[in-house]
Design an enzyme around this catalytic site. Structure first.
Site, mmCIF file in Angstrom:
data_model
loop_
_atom_site.group_PDB
_atom_site.id
_atom_site.type_symbol
_atom_site.label_atom_id
_atom_site.label_comp_id
_atom_site.label_asym_id
_atom_site.label_seq_id
_atom_site.Cartn_x
_atom_site.Cartn_y
_atom_site.Cartn_z
ATOM 1 N N ASP A 123 -81.507 133.729 92.554
ATOM 2 C CA ASP A 123 -82.623 134.555 92.541
ATOM 3 C C ASP A 123 -82.970 135.005 91.241
ATOM 4 O O ASP A 123 -81.750 135.177 90.206
ATOM 5 C CB ASP A 123 -82.336 135.606 93.713
ATOM 6 C CG ASP A 123 -81.146 136.610 93.255
ATOM 7 O OD1 ASP A 123 -80.207 136.011 93.252
ATOM 8 O OD2 ASP A 123 -81.372 137.826 93.221
ATOM 9 N N GLU A 190 -78.432 138.559 94.421
ATOM 10 C CA GLU A 190 -77.748 139.321 93.286
ATOM 11 C C GLU A 190 -78.425 140.341 92.608
ATOM 12 O O GLU A 190 -77.811 141.582 92.278
ATOM 13 C CB GLU A 190 -77.077 138.421 92.434
ATOM 14 C CG GLU A 190 -75.781 138.785 91.416
ATOM 15 C CD GLU A 190 -76.629 139.643 90.251
ATOM 16 O OE1 GLU A 190 -75.824 140.185 89.253
ATOM 17 O OE2 GLU A 190 -77.660 139.603 89.862
HETATM 18 ZN ZN LIG Z 1 -77.450 137.671 86.917
#
Ligand SMILES: [Zn+2]
Length: 486
Positions: A123, A190
């Protein structure tokens, strides 16, 4: 007269002993860098660059609001991986957790050994509205020009995902068989904390009783001119990350009309509490990962610096004073105090009944949330102010003495022959903290050589990576897998 001469003799004798001992200490300082065994890995560079460029075009954007995720892009990204890495998908077992978090298991010849893990996330942070125009090449174009690959994720952290997969694809095709199980794990959230990605991967593996010898995540990188006194580039490997705590200071009391205020108002009392905290500060202390960093770079420094660090027992107060001068080095040796939000008042002629301030603290390993709260209360000495604290403690500190850290050092030196590879303390949070509970060691290192401008581009405008850096990253990942499977 005789007495004075005797005193002078003793004094100069002591000075001489001091000089001999301290110089001797400096001469005994040995490099902690392994000799490089230059890598012989040859990558199909054109194909690898094309893969990274394609990877950038998927808008796998993380939003604080989970409902805003466009999961069709995530699905397409996973299909792209399956098509682009046939050997990986043939040889390794792929498991999808919550559909989008990926665990690849590469079975080794001896599964009784603890496995190792490489992790990254696919992501990316959004491109701030209104800044698209500032990009030299559109952020999701994956443009390749003049030896550079452009776009969101080229540094953070599709380079990790693609770099690792290129390395494994190469090794599988090369007939390499790992001696222990190798796990490759990719998170998909994340940038908003990793609760459904990394954390769920960890929970899944924990249920199976898996314990890693080490997990390697993104984090530090190879930088130049960062450590004063070292001419070579320094590769910093995070062996711990600071905790992040939010302290709220609040005061409630009578408001009233602004025409007849008391000497001390709510705003004034909170402001003076903050001023006291800033004046006091946590004590700087060269210890833990910050101290380790200097132990590793000192041998590569000029004689003067080597002299100072070899005799740290004597010079520590001076070293700490120097480190406290700059925010970046001060953060290495103390818990920090950053007032970030102040709220009070609504109307110009009314005294607010309530005032609050939020202070973000980044905690040194060893400083607990409770201790930070006590420090605040003891410093402000204001019973009327309520202090609450929430957040996360610093992560555990991973070992630098075992084969695990040494193999990372060796792999990095094999690719970046002249870089000094050293442990350090990471200030920001990463997915790596989730892995602490199932891994003896967690390291944080992105194997690219970057500048401070590159760092600013990571979540900003014009994020890009040079082709050379990307190819070196692939070689590093192949080296680390080989080095930890001998
Ligand atoms: Zn990162």
């Amino acid at each position: 007269m005789k007495k004075r001469r005797l005193f002078f003799r003793i004094f100069s004798g002591l000075v001489l002993i001091f000089i001999i001992v301290t110089v001797f200490n400096s001469l005994m300082v040995k490099s902690k860098q392994p000799s490089p065994k230059p890598t012989d890995i040859v990558i199909d560079e054109g194909k690898a660059v094309q893969h990274l460029s394609q990877a950038i075009t998927f808008k796998t954007v993380s939003y604080q609001e989970r409902s805003k995720f466009d999961f069709t892009e995530f699905t397409k990204f996973i299909s792209f991986l399956e098509e682009s890495y046939p050997a990986v998908h043939d040889e390794l077992e792929l498991e999808k957790i919550h559909e989008y978090a990926l665990i690849y298991k590469w079975k080794g010849s001896d599964s009784s050994k603890n496995p190792i893990g490489l992790t990254s996330h696919y992501d990316v942070v959004p491109v701030l509205e209104g800044t698209e125009e500032n990009w030299e090449h559109s952020p999701f174009s994956g443009t390749v020009e003049n030896g550079k690959i452009w776009g969101r994720g080229t540094l953070d952290d599709k380079i990790g995902v693609i770099g690792i997969l290129e390395a494994v694809e190469f090794l599988v095709n090369d007939g390499f068989e790992p001696a222990r199980d190798v796990y490759i794990m990719f998170g998909f959230d994340e940038e908003i904390g990793g609760d459904e990605g990394a954390l769920e991967i960890v929970n899944t593996l924990k249920e199976r009783g898996i314990t890693f010898d080490f997990v390697l995540d993104e984090g530090g990188a190879i930088v130049e001119n960062m450590v004063p006194g070292v001419d070579q580039p320094v590769g910093v490997v995070g062996i711990s990350e600071k905790g992040s705590a939010t302290a709220e200071l609040s005061i409630e009391g009578s408001g009233g009309h602004s025409s007849q205020p008391k000497n001390q108002t709510n705003i004034g009392r909170i402001a003076s509490a903050i001023a006291k905290l800033e004046d006091t500060q946590f004590k700087g202390d060269l210890r833990g990962p910050g101290e380790d960093l200097f132990e590793y770079v000192a041998p590569e420094m000029s004689f003067a610096m080597k002299y100072v660090f070899a005799n740290k027992i004597i010079f520590e107060p001076i070293i700490e004073q120097i480190l406290l001068q700059q925010p970046a080095t001060a953060a290495l040796i103390r818990t920090t105090i950053a007032p970030t939000i102040f709220q009070a008042g609504e109307q110009y002629n009314a005294l607010p009944e309530k005032a609050t301030a939020i202070i973000n603290h980044r905690l040194m390993p060893g400083d607990s949330l409770e201790e930070v709260k006590t420090f605040i209360e003891d410093t402000i000495e204001e019973d009327a102010i309520t202090v609450t604290i929430t957040g996360s403690e610093a992560s555990k500190v991973s070992s630098i003495n075992g084969w695990e850290f040494k193999s990372i050092q060796q792999a990095a030196r094999n690719v970046y022959n002249n870089a000094v590879i050293a442990p350090y303390l990471m200030f920001a949070g990463s997915d790596a903290k989730h892995y602490d509970s199932i891994s003896k060691n967690t390291y944080r290192f992105l194997p690219v050589q970057i500048t401070s401008e590159d760092l600013n581009r990571m979540h900003g405008t014009n994020e890009h990576i040079s082709k050379d850096n990307f190819i070196n990253a692939i070689k590093f990942y192949a080296e680390i897998i080989k080095n930890s499977n001998r």
